[in-house]
Design an enzyme around this catalytic site. Sequence first.
Site, PDB file in Angstrom:
ATOM      1  N   ASP A 131       0.865  -1.178   0.000  1.00 21.26           N
ATOM      2  CA  ASP A 131       0.000   0.000   0.000  1.00 21.26           C
ATOM      3  C   ASP A 131       0.903   1.230   0.000  1.00 21.26           C
ATOM      4  OD1 ASP A 131      -1.995   1.876   0.352  1.00 21.26           O
ATOM      5  OD2 ASP A 131      -2.907   0.897   2.089  1.00 21.26           O
ATOM      6  N   HIS A 149      -7.717  10.819   4.904  1.00 25.21           N
ATOM      7  CA  HIS A 149      -9.090  10.447   5.244  1.00 25.21           C
ATOM      8  C   HIS A 149      -9.895  11.727   5.434  1.00 25.21           C
ATOM      9  CE1 HIS A 149      -7.040   6.719   7.168  1.00 25.21           C
ATOM     10  NE2 HIS A 149      -7.254   6.529   5.885  1.00 25.21           N
ATOM     11  N   GLU A 186      -6.577  -1.591  -4.285  1.00 29.80           N
ATOM     12  CA  GLU A 186      -7.087  -0.240  -4.073  1.00 29.80           C
ATOM     13  C   GLU A 186      -6.792   0.660  -5.276  1.00 29.80           C
ATOM     14  OE1 GLU A 186      -6.658   3.305  -0.698  1.00 29.80           O
ATOM     15  OE2 GLU A 186      -5.099   1.766  -0.880  1.00 29.80           O
ATOM     16  N   GLU A 242     -11.048   0.823  -1.854  1.00 33.54           N
ATOM     17  CA  GLU A 242     -10.191  -0.304  -1.493  1.00 33.54           C
ATOM     18  C   GLU A 242     -11.011  -1.367  -0.780  1.00 33.54           C
ATOM     19  OE1 GLU A 242      -7.199   0.505   1.527  1.00 33.54           O
ATOM     20  OE2 GLU A 242      -8.288   2.316   2.119  1.00 33.54           O
ATOM     21  N   HIS A 263     -12.289   5.508   1.470  1.00 28.17           N
ATOM     22  CA  HIS A 263     -12.436   6.815   2.088  1.00 28.17           C
ATOM     23  C   HIS A 263     -12.295   7.930   1.056  1.00 28.17           C
ATOM     24  CE1 HIS A 263      -7.981   6.829   1.855  1.00 28.17           C
ATOM     25  NE2 HIS A 263      -8.114   5.552   2.204  1.00 28.17           N
ATOM     26  N   ASP A 311      -3.633   7.178  -3.941  1.00 24.77           N
ATOM     27  CA  ASP A 311      -3.497   6.058  -3.019  1.00 24.77           C
ATOM     28  C   ASP A 311      -3.710   4.763  -3.798  1.00 24.77           C
ATOM     29  OD1 ASP A 311      -3.543   4.368  -0.844  1.00 24.77           O
ATOM     30  OD2 ASP A 311      -5.120   5.422   0.238  1.00 24.77           O
TER      31      ASP A 311
END
Length: 367
Positions: free
Chosen positions: A140, A228, A348, A253, A220, A151
Amino acid sequence: MWKYTGIAQQQQGVQPPSQGANRQLLLLVRLQQPYKHIKEHSFNDDDHLAVHGYWLPYCRPLMLPLQVRSYIRKIAKPGIPLTHLCETLEDSVRQLIEARGLDAGIAFPTGCSLNWVAAHWTPNAGDKTVLQYDDVMKLDFGTQIGGRIIDSAFTIAFNPRYDPLLEAVKDATNTGVREAGIDVRLCDIGASIQEVMESYEAELDGKTYQVKPIRNLNGHSIGPYQIHAGKSVPIVKGGEATRMEEGEFYAIETFGSTGKGYVREDLECSHYMKNFDVGHVPLRLPRAKALLATIDKHFGTLAFCRRYLDRLGETKYLMALKNLCDAGVVDPYPPLCDNKGSYVAQFEHTLYLHPTRKEVLSRGSDY
Protein backbone atom coordinates in the site's frame (compact mmCIF):
# COMPACT_ATOMS: atom_id res chain seq x y z
CA MET A 1 -4.28 3.49 2.59
CA TRP A 2 -7.13 2.06 4.67
CA LYS A 3 -9.66 3.78 6.82
CA TYR A 4 -10.22 1.80 10.02
CA THR A 5 -13.41 1.69 12.03
CA GLY A 6 -11.66 0.92 15.28
CA ILE A 7 -12.63 -1.08 18.30
CA ALA A 8 -12.75 2.15 20.18
CA GLN A 9 -13.23 4.07 17.12
CA GLN A 10 18.30 -3.81 -6.42
CA GLN A 11 17.78 -7.17 -6.82
CA GLN A 12 20.79 -7.84 -9.09
CA GLY A 13 20.07 -7.11 -12.74
CA VAL A 14 16.92 -5.10 -12.08
CA GLN A 15 17.21 -1.40 -12.79
CA PRO A 16 14.90 1.20 -11.23
CA PRO A 17 12.86 3.44 -13.53
CA SER A 18 15.03 6.35 -14.54
CA GLN A 19 14.20 9.97 -13.92
CA GLY A 20 14.89 10.75 -17.57
CA ALA A 21 12.41 8.12 -18.73
CA ASN A 22 9.82 9.65 -16.46
CA ARG A 23 9.87 12.84 -18.50
CA GLN A 24 8.01 11.04 -21.26
CA LEU A 25 4.70 10.57 -19.48
CA LEU A 26 1.16 9.89 -20.50
CA LEU A 27 -0.64 13.15 -19.86
CA LEU A 28 -4.30 13.98 -19.85
CA VAL A 29 -4.37 16.80 -22.35
CA ARG A 30 -7.67 18.19 -21.11
CA LEU A 31 -9.58 17.47 -17.93
CA GLN A 32 -12.71 16.66 -19.93
CA GLN A 33 -10.90 14.07 -22.02
CA PRO A 34 -11.43 10.39 -21.13
CA TYR A 35 -8.45 8.61 -19.60
CA LYS A 36 -8.10 6.25 -22.54
CA HIS A 37 -7.69 9.19 -24.93
CA ILE A 38 -4.16 10.23 -24.05
CA LYS A 39 -1.10 11.24 -25.97
CA GLU A 40 2.59 11.23 -25.26
CA HIS A 41 3.72 14.54 -23.85
CA SER A 42 7.10 15.88 -22.79
CA PHE A 43 6.65 17.11 -19.25
CA ASN A 44 7.45 20.59 -18.06
CA ASP A 45 6.57 22.32 -14.84
CA ASP A 46 3.93 24.49 -16.53
CA ASP A 47 1.73 21.48 -17.23
CA HIS A 48 -1.19 21.62 -14.81
CA LEU A 49 -4.82 20.66 -14.87
CA ALA A 50 -7.57 22.57 -13.14
CA VAL A 51 -9.56 20.30 -10.87
CA HIS A 52 -12.49 21.86 -9.08
CA GLY A 53 -10.67 25.03 -8.13
CA TYR A 54 -7.25 23.44 -7.64
CA TRP A 55 -4.38 23.67 -10.09
CA LEU A 56 -2.65 20.35 -10.13
CA PRO A 57 0.70 19.32 -11.59
CA TYR A 58 -1.23 16.21 -12.55
CA CYS A 59 0.94 14.49 -15.10
CA ARG A 60 3.67 13.09 -12.85
CA PRO A 61 1.54 11.34 -10.24
CA LEU A 62 -0.89 10.01 -12.85
CA MET A 63 1.42 7.28 -14.13
CA LEU A 64 3.51 6.81 -11.00
CA PRO A 65 1.41 4.02 -9.42
CA LEU A 66 1.76 1.86 -12.54
CA GLN A 67 5.48 2.61 -12.87
CA VAL A 68 6.15 1.79 -9.24
CA ARG A 69 3.99 -1.34 -9.24
CA SER A 70 5.74 -2.64 -12.36
CA TYR A 71 9.17 -2.09 -10.84
CA ILE A 72 8.33 -3.55 -7.45
CA ARG A 73 6.82 -6.69 -8.98
CA LYS A 74 10.25 -7.36 -10.50
CA ILE A 75 12.18 -7.13 -7.24
CA ALA A 76 9.61 -8.45 -4.74
CA LYS A 77 10.83 -12.05 -4.62
CA PRO A 78 11.12 -14.58 -1.80
CA GLY A 79 14.18 -13.78 0.27
CA ILE A 80 14.09 -10.00 -0.01
CA PRO A 81 14.17 -8.18 3.35
CA LEU A 82 11.06 -6.05 3.74
CA THR A 83 13.09 -3.06 4.91
CA HIS A 84 15.02 -3.15 1.63
CA LEU A 85 11.81 -3.60 -0.34
CA CYS A 86 10.09 -0.60 1.27
CA GLU A 87 13.11 1.66 1.01
CA THR A 88 13.58 0.71 -2.65
CA LEU A 89 9.95 1.51 -3.41
CA GLU A 90 10.13 4.80 -1.54
CA ASP A 91 13.41 5.82 -3.20
CA SER A 92 11.90 5.14 -6.63
CA VAL A 93 8.90 7.33 -5.78
CA ARG A 94 11.16 10.14 -4.58
CA GLN A 95 13.19 9.92 -7.78
CA LEU A 96 10.25 9.72 -10.18
CA ILE A 97 8.27 12.48 -8.56
CA GLU A 98 11.37 14.62 -7.91
CA ALA A 99 10.49 14.89 -4.23
CA ARG A 100 10.65 18.33 -2.69
CA GLY A 101 9.35 18.31 0.84
CA LEU A 102 5.66 18.93 1.31
CA ASP A 103 5.27 20.14 -2.28
CA ALA A 104 5.75 16.67 -3.76
CA GLY A 105 6.71 13.24 -2.52
CA ILE A 106 5.51 10.24 -0.56
CA ALA A 107 2.00 10.57 0.87
CA PHE A 108 2.29 7.95 3.63
CA PRO A 109 4.54 5.06 4.71
CA THR A 110 4.74 2.01 2.50
CA GLY A 111 2.60 -0.74 3.96
CA CYS A 112 3.90 -4.27 3.40
CA SER A 113 1.58 -6.19 5.69
CA LEU A 114 1.89 -9.97 5.62
CA ASN A 115 -0.71 -12.72 5.86
CA TRP A 116 -3.21 -12.04 8.68
CA VAL A 117 -1.90 -8.49 9.14
CA ALA A 118 -4.29 -6.51 6.97
CA ALA A 119 -2.84 -3.00 7.06
CA HIS A 120 -0.51 -0.48 8.66
CA TRP A 121 2.60 -2.55 9.02
CA THR A 122 5.96 -1.31 7.82
CA PRO A 123 9.31 -2.35 9.29
CA ASN A 124 10.80 -0.28 12.08
CA ALA A 125 14.57 0.09 12.43
CA GLY A 126 16.31 -3.24 12.96
CA ASP A 127 13.43 -5.37 11.70
CA LYS A 128 14.76 -8.49 9.96
CA THR A 129 11.54 -9.77 8.37
CA VAL A 130 12.15 -11.47 5.02
CA LEU A 131 9.51 -12.14 2.37
CA GLN A 132 8.71 -15.85 2.04
CA TYR A 133 7.23 -17.95 -0.77
CA ASP A 134 4.06 -18.68 1.19
CA ASP A 135 3.43 -15.08 2.27
CA VAL A 136 0.53 -12.91 1.12
CA MET A 137 1.84 -9.35 1.06
CA LYS A 138 -0.25 -6.20 0.75
CA LEU A 139 1.75 -3.29 -0.72
CA ASP A 140 0.00 0.00 0.00
CA PHE A 141 1.71 3.21 -1.12
CA GLY A 142 0.82 6.78 -1.98
CA THR A 143 2.17 9.80 -3.83
CA GLN A 144 1.26 13.46 -3.57
CA ILE A 145 1.87 16.69 -5.42
CA GLY A 146 0.58 19.86 -3.86
CA GLY A 147 -1.23 17.77 -1.26
CA ARG A 148 -3.26 15.87 -3.85
CA ILE A 149 -2.85 12.20 -2.94
CA ILE A 150 -3.05 9.15 -5.18
CA ASP A 151 -3.50 6.06 -3.02
CA SER A 152 -2.83 2.62 -4.51
CA ALA A 153 -2.51 -0.90 -3.16
CA PHE A 154 -2.07 -4.39 -4.55
CA THR A 155 -1.30 -7.87 -3.24
CA ILE A 156 1.62 -10.12 -4.10
CA ALA A 157 1.53 -13.89 -3.54
CA PHE A 158 3.87 -16.42 -5.12
CA ASN A 159 2.02 -19.62 -4.23
CA PRO A 160 -0.83 -20.11 -6.74
CA ARG A 161 -3.07 -21.51 -4.02
CA TYR A 162 -3.82 -17.91 -3.03
CA ASP A 163 -4.97 -16.92 -6.54
CA PRO A 164 -8.72 -17.24 -5.75
CA LEU A 165 -8.31 -14.96 -2.72
CA LEU A 166 -6.51 -12.31 -4.75
CA GLU A 167 -8.99 -12.60 -7.61
CA ALA A 168 -11.90 -12.14 -5.22
CA VAL A 169 -10.50 -8.93 -3.78
CA LYS A 170 -9.43 -7.53 -7.13
CA ASP A 171 -12.92 -8.20 -8.51
CA ALA A 172 -14.49 -6.58 -5.46
CA THR A 173 -12.33 -3.46 -5.82
CA ASN A 174 -13.17 -3.19 -9.51
CA THR A 175 -16.83 -3.55 -8.56
CA GLY A 176 -16.51 -0.66 -6.14
CA VAL A 177 -14.86 1.45 -8.81
CA ARG A 178 -17.57 0.55 -11.31
CA GLU A 179 -20.41 1.36 -8.91
CA ALA A 180 -18.93 4.67 -7.72
CA GLY A 181 -20.25 7.92 -9.14
CA ILE A 182 -21.93 11.22 -8.40
CA ASP A 183 -25.04 10.85 -6.23
CA VAL A 184 -24.33 7.16 -5.55
CA ARG A 185 -25.01 6.10 -1.97
CA LEU A 186 -21.93 4.79 -0.20
CA CYS A 187 -23.94 1.99 1.41
CA ASP A 188 -24.94 0.70 -2.03
CA ILE A 189 -21.29 0.45 -3.05
CA GLY A 190 -20.59 -1.56 0.10
CA ALA A 191 -23.43 -3.95 -0.63
CA SER A 192 -22.19 -4.56 -4.17
CA ILE A 193 -18.63 -5.15 -2.97
CA GLN A 194 -19.76 -7.66 -0.35
CA GLU A 195 -21.92 -9.59 -2.81
CA VAL A 196 -19.05 -9.99 -5.26
CA MET A 197 -16.40 -10.87 -2.71
CA GLU A 198 -18.49 -13.45 -0.90
CA SER A 199 -19.18 -15.24 -4.19
CA TYR A 200 -15.58 -16.50 -4.12
CA GLU A 201 -14.06 -19.41 -2.23
CA ALA A 202 -10.44 -20.28 -1.52
CA GLU A 203 -9.18 -23.77 -0.70
CA LEU A 204 -6.21 -23.91 1.66
CA ASP A 205 -4.78 -27.09 3.15
CA GLY A 206 -7.85 -29.09 2.23
CA LYS A 207 -10.30 -26.63 3.78
CA THR A 208 -12.60 -24.35 1.80
CA TYR A 209 -13.04 -20.75 2.97
CA GLN A 210 -15.59 -18.25 1.80
CA VAL A 211 -13.72 -15.00 1.16
CA LYS A 212 -14.99 -12.48 3.71
CA PRO A 213 -14.81 -8.70 3.41
CA ILE A 214 -13.22 -7.16 6.50
CA ARG A 215 -16.21 -5.29 7.81
CA ASN A 216 -14.38 -2.69 9.90
CA LEU A 217 -12.07 -1.54 7.10
CA ASN A 218 -13.28 0.97 4.53
CA GLY A 219 -12.37 3.07 1.56
CA HIS A 220 -12.44 6.81 2.09
CA SER A 221 -12.65 10.26 0.56
CA ILE A 222 -9.37 12.13 0.13
CA GLY A 223 -8.69 15.84 0.63
CA PRO A 224 -5.64 18.06 0.18
CA TYR A 225 -2.99 16.77 2.61
CA GLN A 226 -5.76 14.68 4.20
CA ILE A 227 -5.77 10.97 3.45
CA HIS A 228 -9.09 10.45 5.24
CA ALA A 229 -11.33 13.39 4.42
CA GLY A 230 -14.47 12.41 6.29
CA LYS A 231 -16.50 10.02 4.12
CA SER A 232 -16.13 6.24 4.40
CA VAL A 233 -16.78 3.76 1.59
CA PRO A 234 -17.87 0.52 3.29
CA ILE A 235 -17.12 -2.90 1.87
CA VAL A 236 -20.17 -4.54 3.43
CA LYS A 237 -23.85 -3.70 3.31
CA GLY A 238 -25.58 -1.62 5.94
CA GLY A 239 -23.46 1.52 5.87
CA GLU A 240 -24.57 5.13 5.78
CA ALA A 241 -26.69 6.48 2.94
CA THR A 242 -24.32 9.41 2.37
CA ARG A 243 -23.90 10.16 -1.32
CA MET A 244 -20.80 10.80 -3.41
CA GLU A 245 -20.54 14.32 -4.83
CA GLU A 246 -18.99 16.01 -7.84
CA GLY A 247 -15.37 17.08 -7.38
CA GLU A 248 -14.54 14.48 -4.74
CA PHE A 249 -11.54 12.14 -4.67
CA TYR A 250 -12.03 8.63 -3.29
CA ALA A 251 -9.84 5.68 -2.43
CA ILE A 252 -11.83 2.57 -3.32
CA GLU A 253 -10.19 -0.30 -1.49
CA THR A 254 -11.33 -3.71 -0.38
CA PHE A 255 -9.86 -6.32 1.94
CA GLY A 256 -10.78 -9.99 1.72
CA SER A 257 -9.92 -12.54 4.40
CA THR A 258 -10.01 -16.25 5.11
CA GLY A 259 -10.33 -15.37 8.80
CA LYS A 260 -13.01 -13.64 10.83
CA GLY A 261 -13.37 -10.66 8.53
CA TYR A 262 -12.71 -8.30 11.43
CA VAL A 263 -9.46 -6.64 12.46
CA ARG A 264 -8.04 -5.44 15.75
CA GLU A 265 -5.00 -3.37 16.64
CA ASP A 266 -1.93 -5.48 17.43
CA LEU A 267 1.87 -5.61 17.17
CA GLU A 268 4.41 -2.79 17.40
CA CYS A 269 3.28 0.56 15.99
CA SER A 270 5.18 2.13 13.09
CA HIS A 271 2.61 4.52 11.52
CA TYR A 272 1.75 7.95 12.89
CA MET A 273 -0.03 11.04 11.62
CA LYS A 274 -0.58 14.52 12.96
CA ASN A 275 -4.20 15.18 13.87
CA PHE A 276 -5.62 17.16 10.94
CA ASP A 277 -7.93 19.26 13.10
CA VAL A 278 -5.69 19.85 16.10
CA GLY A 279 -5.07 23.44 17.10
CA HIS A 280 -2.32 24.75 19.32
CA VAL A 281 -1.56 22.37 22.15
CA PRO A 282 0.86 23.51 24.87
CA LEU A 283 3.70 21.04 25.26
CA ARG A 284 5.92 20.92 28.33
CA LEU A 285 8.73 18.72 27.03
CA PRO A 286 11.29 20.60 24.91
CA ARG A 287 12.08 17.36 23.05
CA ALA A 288 8.42 16.97 22.12
CA LYS A 289 8.32 20.55 20.83
CA ALA A 290 11.42 19.92 18.73
CA LEU A 291 10.01 16.68 17.33
CA LEU A 292 6.73 18.40 16.46
CA ALA A 293 8.69 21.06 14.56
CA THR A 294 10.33 18.28 12.54
CA ILE A 295 6.94 16.66 11.84
CA ASP A 296 5.40 19.99 10.79
CA LYS A 297 8.30 20.77 8.46
CA HIS A 298 8.63 17.43 6.73
CA PHE A 299 5.19 15.77 6.96
CA GLY A 300 2.58 18.31 7.98
CA THR A 301 -0.64 16.31 8.22
CA LEU A 302 0.65 13.48 6.02
CA ALA A 303 1.31 10.13 7.67
CA PHE A 304 4.85 9.13 8.56
CA CYS A 305 6.67 6.24 10.21
CA ARG A 306 9.65 5.75 12.47
CA ARG A 307 11.92 4.96 9.51
CA TYR A 308 11.18 8.41 8.10
CA LEU A 309 12.22 10.04 11.38
CA ASP A 310 15.38 7.92 11.39
CA ARG A 311 16.11 9.05 7.84
CA LEU A 312 15.91 12.69 8.96
CA GLY A 313 18.50 12.04 11.65
CA GLU A 314 16.11 12.00 14.60
CA THR A 315 17.32 9.86 17.51
CA LYS A 316 15.97 8.94 20.92
CA TYR A 317 12.55 10.30 19.99
CA LEU A 318 10.19 7.58 21.26
CA MET A 319 9.35 9.32 24.53
CA ALA A 320 8.74 12.62 22.74
CA LEU A 321 6.59 10.82 20.18
CA LYS A 322 4.56 9.20 22.94
CA ASN A 323 4.12 12.62 24.55
CA LEU A 324 2.73 14.00 21.29
CA CYS A 325 0.35 11.04 21.04
CA ASP A 326 -0.77 11.41 24.66
CA ALA A 327 -1.43 15.12 24.03
CA GLY A 328 -3.61 14.31 21.00
CA VAL A 329 -1.32 16.15 18.58
CA VAL A 330 -0.23 12.98 16.80
CA ASP A 331 -2.30 9.82 16.39
CA PRO A 332 -0.69 6.37 16.37
CA TYR A 333 -1.95 3.82 13.84
CA PRO A 334 -0.91 0.32 14.96
CA PRO A 335 -1.07 -2.67 12.61
CA LEU A 336 -4.55 -4.10 12.01
CA CYS A 337 -4.79 -7.87 12.25
CA ASP A 338 -7.33 -10.59 11.58
CA ASN A 339 -6.96 -13.87 13.48
CA LYS A 340 -3.51 -15.44 13.35
CA GLY A 341 -3.14 -18.04 10.62
CA SER A 342 -5.59 -16.38 8.25
CA TYR A 343 -4.73 -14.61 5.00
CA VAL A 344 -5.80 -11.15 3.87
CA ALA A 345 -5.55 -9.58 0.40
CA GLN A 346 -6.07 -5.94 -0.60
CA PHE A 347 -6.50 -3.97 -3.82
CA GLU A 348 -7.09 -0.24 -4.07
CA HIS A 349 -7.58 2.55 -6.61
CA THR A 350 -8.01 6.31 -6.35
CA LEU A 351 -10.66 7.99 -8.47
CA TYR A 352 -11.92 11.49 -9.14
CA LEU A 353 -15.55 12.41 -9.84
CA HIS A 354 -15.82 14.78 -12.79
CA PRO A 355 -19.18 16.42 -13.58
CA THR A 356 -20.07 13.78 -16.17
CA ARG A 357 -17.70 10.89 -15.53
CA LYS A 358 -15.22 9.34 -13.11
CA GLU A 359 -11.51 8.95 -13.66
CA VAL A 360 -9.43 6.18 -12.07
CA LEU A 361 -6.15 7.91 -11.37
CA SER A 362 -4.19 4.80 -10.37
CA ARG A 363 -5.41 2.45 -13.13
CA GLY A 364 -2.78 0.54 -15.06
CA SER A 365 -2.40 -2.42 -17.38
CA ASP A 366 -1.86 -4.66 -14.35
CA TYR A 367 -5.23 -3.85 -12.72
